[in-house]
Write a protein that holds these residues in place. Structure first.
Motif, PDB file in Angstrom:
ATOM      1  N   LYS A  41       8.329   5.161   1.709  1.00 27.85           N
ATOM      2  CA  LYS A  41       8.849   4.150   0.793  1.00 27.85           C
ATOM      3  C   LYS A  41       8.710   2.758   1.389  1.00 27.85           C
ATOM      4  O   LYS A  41       8.389   1.782   0.679  1.00 27.85           O
ATOM      5  CB  LYS A  41      10.319   4.442   0.494  1.00 27.85           C
ATOM      6  N   LEU A  42       8.902   2.642   2.687  1.00 23.98           N
ATOM      7  CA  LEU A  42       8.788   1.362   3.383  1.00 23.98           C
ATOM      8  C   LEU A  42       7.365   0.821   3.300  1.00 23.98           C
ATOM      9  O   LEU A  42       7.145  -0.359   3.004  1.00 23.98           O
ATOM     10  CB  LEU A  42       9.215   1.522   4.844  1.00 23.98           C
ATOM     11  N   ILE A  43       6.385   1.685   3.553  1.00 27.41           N
ATOM     12  CA  ILE A  43       4.976   1.274   3.478  1.00 27.41           C
ATOM     13  C   ILE A  43       4.612   0.837   2.065  1.00 27.41           C
ATOM     14  O   ILE A  43       3.937  -0.180   1.856  1.00 27.41           O
ATOM     15  CB  ILE A  43       4.057   2.420   3.957  1.00 27.41           C
ATOM     16  N   GLU A  44       5.066   1.604   1.075  1.00 25.36           N
ATOM     17  CA  GLU A  44       4.788   1.271  -0.326  1.00 25.36           C
ATOM     18  C   GLU A  44       5.408  -0.067  -0.708  1.00 25.36           C
ATOM     19  O   GLU A  44       4.782  -0.878  -1.394  1.00 25.36           O
ATOM     20  CB  GLU A  44       5.323   2.382  -1.238  1.00 25.36           C
ATOM     21  N   THR A  45       6.640  -0.297  -0.252  1.00 16.35           N
ATOM     22  CA  THR A  45       7.342  -1.548  -0.569  1.00 16.35           C
ATOM     23  C   THR A  45       6.647  -2.740   0.081  1.00 16.35           C
ATOM     24  O   THR A  45       6.449  -3.781  -0.553  1.00 16.35           O
ATOM     25  CB  THR A  45       8.808  -1.477  -0.095  1.00 16.35           C
ATOM     26  N   LYS A  46       6.268  -2.589   1.355  1.00 18.68           N
ATOM     27  CA  LYS A  46       5.559  -3.668   2.055  1.00 18.68           C
ATOM     28  C   LYS A  46       4.244  -3.996   1.356  1.00 18.68           C
ATOM     29  O   LYS A  46       3.929  -5.168   1.117  1.00 18.68           O
ATOM     30  CB  LYS A  46       5.272  -3.256   3.510  1.00 18.68           C
ATOM     31  N   THR A  47       3.490  -2.954   1.035  1.00 15.43           N
ATOM     32  CA  THR A  47       2.193  -3.158   0.372  1.00 15.43           C
ATOM     33  C   THR A  47       2.375  -3.880  -0.957  1.00 15.43           C
ATOM     34  O   THR A  47       1.629  -4.820  -1.280  1.00 15.43           O
ATOM     35  CB  THR A  47       1.500  -1.801   0.143  1.00 15.43           C
ATOM     36  N   ASP A  48       3.368  -3.456  -1.715  1.00 17.28           N
ATOM     37  CA  ASP A  48       3.612  -4.050  -3.028  1.00 17.28           C
ATOM     38  C   ASP A  48       4.046  -5.511  -2.911  1.00 17.28           C
ATOM     39  O   ASP A  48       3.564  -6.371  -3.664  1.00 17.28           O
ATOM     40  CB  ASP A  48       4.690  -3.249  -3.764  1.00 17.28           C
ATOM     41  N   ILE A  49       4.931  -5.802  -1.956  1.00 12.18           N
ATOM     42  CA  ILE A  49       5.430  -7.179  -1.797  1.00 12.18           C
ATOM     43  C   ILE A  49       4.332  -8.115  -1.319  1.00 12.18           C
ATOM     44  O   ILE A  49       4.107  -9.183  -1.904  1.00 12.18           O
ATOM     45  CB  ILE A  49       6.628  -7.213  -0.824  1.00 12.18           C
ATOM     46  N   TYR A  50       3.621  -7.722  -0.265  1.00 13.45           N
ATOM     47  CA  TYR A  50       2.643  -8.637   0.331  1.00 13.45           C
ATOM     48  C   TYR A  50       1.341  -8.728  -0.457  1.00 13.45           C
ATOM     49  O   TYR A  50       0.566  -9.663  -0.268  1.00 13.45           O
ATOM     50  CB  TYR A  50       2.363  -8.231   1.783  1.00 13.45           C
ATOM     51  N   LYS A  51       1.139  -7.772  -1.366  1.00  9.65           N
ATOM     52  CA  LYS A  51      -0.050  -7.822  -2.223  1.00  9.65           C
ATOM     53  C   LYS A  51       0.134  -8.822  -3.362  1.00  9.65           C
ATOM     54  O   LYS A  51      -0.831  -9.334  -3.914  1.00  9.65           O
ATOM     55  CB  LYS A  51      -0.344  -6.419  -2.786  1.00  9.65           C
ATOM     56  N   ASN A  52       1.389  -9.118  -3.695  1.00  8.45           N
ATOM     57  CA  ASN A  52       1.684  -9.952  -4.865  1.00  8.45           C
ATOM     58  C   ASN A  52       2.484 -11.202  -4.498  1.00  8.45           C
ATOM     59  O   ASN A  52       3.364 -11.620  -5.235  1.00  8.45           O
ATOM     60  CB  ASN A  52       2.456  -9.130  -5.906  1.00  8.45           C
ATOM     61  N   LEU A  53       2.181 -11.799  -3.362  1.00 10.79           N
ATOM     62  CA  LEU A  53       2.907 -12.990  -2.930  1.00 10.79           C
ATOM     63  C   LEU A  53       2.546 -14.197  -3.793  1.00 10.79           C
ATOM     64  O   LEU A  53       1.373 -14.408  -4.132  1.00 10.79           O
ATOM     65  CB  LEU A  53       2.594 -13.314  -1.469  1.00 10.79           C
TER      66      LEU A  53
END
Length: 317
Positions: A41-53
């Protein structure tokens, strides 16, 4: 570890993961599967946040207090081979602008860049990375020395702008920056510029003319900061996010407008999350750029550089 406002979901998950691991160590309960689920879940959240800055979020990342500064890069790239050089031979040594000779492998470079502080005392010493005229004149002196001995120049940009104080204007701030821009266009050695943090206004341009301009993924490059733009247009800093969007200051925007040559990818979460990996990525980018430039004659080097900047801003109706 400090977290920005938009990183709070990551903070919560990392705290959950830490608690889960502590429970596993201090009890007989098997929490392996739970920890794996949280990590996923942490990896998914990081990817989602930093992909859409958003542009403003990238501005915030570029100012992260744990982000590596110029001296961090130089020490990582050169190790003990770096020799800092001081003074402009006129007024004094500007601590906001640093420079000197160093080696990456067997290749010598003249490194020049703005340096910020990491606590109150060093921020005052470095004037928050805002150079005075003597800083730009020191940079030019070092570039001219590099040209004399055929040493390529690497500039590292990280400044909120040139120092706007009265004493700086009295000593010729505008002339110093303009002189650097002129001299850099015709310097007869390769110039590789790397934007590692903030790239604001003439403060950045004073050491920002390069054969290759590289821009880290979570940095910004603009004629003005979002806050200053907001205060001019709306008489308030409240519209800084809207200003950041309008200024088109991100690496993607700069590459699209052909104002920088390459976007340098950062580790997931920003340069501060994995400094060593960031240093390796930047080193490889510098060496790759130098390899492309080293065989050009001084005449061809200057001609290509001039053509590159003459073509900026050209458009068709």
């Amino acid at each position: 570890m400090e977290y920005l406002e938009f990183e709070l979901p990551i903070k919560e998950l990392e705290e959950q993961l830490d608690k889960c691991q502590i429970i596993g160590k201090e009890s007989d309960v098997d929490v392996t599967e739970t920890c794996k689920q949280i990590e996923k879940k942490l990896i998914e959240t990081k990817t989602d946040i930093y992909k859409n800055l958003s542009p403003w979020q990238r501005v915030m990342l570029s100012r992260h207090p744990n982000r590596p500064y110029t001296l961090d890069y130089i020490k990582a790239l050169c190790g003990d081979t770096f020799l800092e050089l001081h003074g402009d031979r006129n007024v004094k040594d500007d601590k906001a602008m640093i420079g000197g000779l160093g080696k990456i492998g067997d290749q010598s470079f003249m490194f020049i860049g703005q340096q910020k502080g990491f606590n109150t005392k060093t921020r005052q010493l470095r004037n928050f990375g805002m150079s005075n005229p003597e800083g730009y004149r020191k940079a030019l002196r070092l570039m001219k020395s590099a040209e004399k001995f055929g040493i390529p120049v690497v500039t590292l940009i990280d400044t909120p702008g040139a120092y706007p104080g009265l004493e700086a204007e009295e000593r010729g701030q505008g002339e110093a920056i303009a002189r650097n821009i002129l001299e850099m266009t015709r310097l007869k050695v390769p110039i590789i510029t790397v934007i590692i943090g903030e790239g604001a206004s003439g403060g950045a341009l004073g050491i920002g003319v390069g054969d290759r301009v590289l821009m880290l993924e979570n940095t910004w490059y603009s004629v003005i900061s979002p806050e200053s733009c907001s205060s001019i247009l709306w008489r308030s800093w409240e519209y800084k996010e809207q200003a950041a969007e309008a200024l088109k200051l991100t690496a993607t925007d700069m590459k699209k407008q052909k104002l920088v040559d390459e976007i340098v990818k950062e580790p997931l979460g920003g340069a501060h999350t994995d400094r060593q990996q960031t240093f390796i990525i930047v080193k490889d980018a510098i060496l790759k750029s130098f390899k492309e430039l080293k065989n050009l004659s001084p005449k061809d080097l200057v001609k290509k550089r001039m053509t590159k900047y003459e073509n900026m801003g050209v458009y068709k109706d």
